[in-house]
Enzyme design. Structure first.
Site, mmCIF file in Angstrom:
data_model
loop_
_atom_site.group_PDB
_atom_site.id
_atom_site.type_symbol
_atom_site.label_atom_id
_atom_site.label_comp_id
_atom_site.label_asym_id
_atom_site.label_seq_id
_atom_site.Cartn_x
_atom_site.Cartn_y
_atom_site.Cartn_z
ATOM 1 N N HIS A 48 31.079 45.862 44.606
ATOM 2 C CA HIS A 48 30.210 44.695 44.677
ATOM 3 C C HIS A 48 30.330 44.064 46.064
ATOM 4 O O HIS A 48 31.232 44.397 46.841
ATOM 5 C CB HIS A 48 30.578 43.662 43.590
ATOM 6 C CG HIS A 48 31.971 43.152 43.687
ATOM 7 N ND1 HIS A 48 32.988 43.576 42.865
ATOM 8 C CD2 HIS A 48 32.537 42.262 44.532
ATOM 9 C CE1 HIS A 48 34.101 42.958 43.190
ATOM 10 N NE2 HIS A 48 33.860 42.160 44.209
HETATM 11 C C1 T46 Z 1 36.940 41.132 44.755
HETATM 12 C C2 T46 Z 1 37.983 42.140 44.426
HETATM 13 C C3 T46 Z 1 38.943 42.357 45.554
HETATM 14 C C4 T46 Z 1 37.347 35.824 36.543
HETATM 15 O O1 T46 Z 1 37.043 35.344 35.448
HETATM 16 N N1 T46 Z 1 37.865 35.024 37.526
HETATM 17 C C5 T46 Z 1 38.237 35.489 38.738
HETATM 18 O O2 T46 Z 1 38.711 34.704 39.592
HETATM 19 C C6 T46 Z 1 38.046 36.890 39.003
HETATM 20 C C7 T46 Z 1 38.436 37.463 40.368
HETATM 21 C C8 T46 Z 1 37.518 37.683 38.027
HETATM 22 N N2 T46 Z 1 37.188 37.154 36.828
HETATM 23 C C9 T46 Z 1 36.657 38.051 35.764
HETATM 24 C C10 T46 Z 1 35.328 38.709 36.069
HETATM 25 C C11 T46 Z 1 35.411 40.000 35.283
HETATM 26 O O3 T46 Z 1 35.000 39.753 33.952
HETATM 27 O O4 T46 Z 1 37.595 39.107 35.584
HETATM 28 C C12 T46 Z 1 36.905 40.310 35.273
HETATM 29 C C13 T46 Z 1 37.293 41.415 36.254
HETATM 30 O O5 T46 Z 1 36.738 41.099 37.558
HETATM 31 P P1 T46 Z 1 36.070 42.196 38.500
HETATM 32 O O6 T46 Z 1 35.503 43.294 37.699
HETATM 33 O O7 T46 Z 1 35.148 41.487 39.452
HETATM 34 O O8 T46 Z 1 37.377 42.737 39.275
HETATM 35 P P2 T46 Z 1 37.444 43.611 40.613
HETATM 36 O O9 T46 Z 1 38.851 44.013 40.764
HETATM 37 O O10 T46 Z 1 36.416 44.680 40.616
HETATM 38 O O11 T46 Z 1 37.068 42.583 41.791
HETATM 39 C C14 T46 Z 1 37.939 41.514 42.105
HETATM 40 C C15 T46 Z 1 37.154 40.255 42.417
HETATM 41 O O12 T46 Z 1 36.288 39.933 41.304
HETATM 42 C C16 T46 Z 1 36.286 40.397 43.642
HETATM 43 O O13 T46 Z 1 35.812 39.138 44.068
HETATM 44 O O14 T46 Z 1 36.523 41.015 45.891
HETATM 45 O O15 T46 Z 1 38.733 41.852 43.230
#
Ligand code: T46
Length: 131
Positions: A48
């Site tokens: 993303h």
């Molecule tokens: C990024 C990379 C390095 C929340 O509710 N609060 C939060 O602060 C975050 C970071 C995530 N979430 C929720 C959103 C999703 O339902 O946790 C779940 C997993 O998040 P995501 O799929 O976006 O995780 P990554 O590891 O793909 O990405 C994360 C960060 O979201 C993103 O900003 O840059 O780590």
């Protein structure tokens, strides 16, 4: 592509080490949120970009590979504990691969969590970059 390695302040003595990040000093924004990624398996993460969010990623343990793509070029970075943070500006696509089982990433973020700030579709990202 706007990415940058940032030196964190380090204080070491006979007891061990302190690693220091300060908003508007070595971190180029006001920190509104801190989160950690840990306990990862071999599954890749990310895929993303963010419309506004700026972040600094600090690898505290282990290692992983980070791909940053600004829509024109795609660069591979390797994160491991090196007393530095990796700054990623808004509007950069990121992917994280090849986590070691002991990998711990601490992320300093310029905004609170907001799902509407995410661009999770690569074609949409390319379209927005060209506008
Ligand atoms: C990024 C990379 C390095 C929340 O509710 N609060 C939060 O602060 C975050 C970071 C995530 N979430 C929720 C959103 C999703 O339902 O946790 C779940 C997993 O998040 P995501 O799929 O976006 O995780 P990554 O590891 O793909 O990405 C994360 C960060 O979201 C993103 O900003 O840059 O780590």
């Amino acid at each position: 592509m706007h990415t940058e390695w940032i030196d964190l302040y380090n204080k070491s003595d006979s007891r061990g080490s302190l690693l220091i990040a300060e908003a508007q000093k070595n971190i180029p924004f006001d920190i509104k949120r801190v989160y950690c990624l840990y306990g990862m398996n071999s599954e890749s993460r990310g895929f993303h970009a963010h419309k506004e969010l700026q972040q600094v990623m600090v690898c505290l343990s282990g290692k992983c590979r980070l791909i940053v793509d600004d829509g024109r070029s795609r660069v591979d970075f390797h994160l491991s504990p090196n007393r530095r943070g990796f700054f990623i500006d808004k509007m950069n696509w990121r992917e994280m691969h090849d986590f070691s089982s002991d990998c711990i990433l601490m992320v300093l973020a310029s905004h609170w969590y907001d799902e509407s700030d995410y661009i999770r579709d690569y074609k949409e990202f390319l379209k927005l970059i060209q506008e």
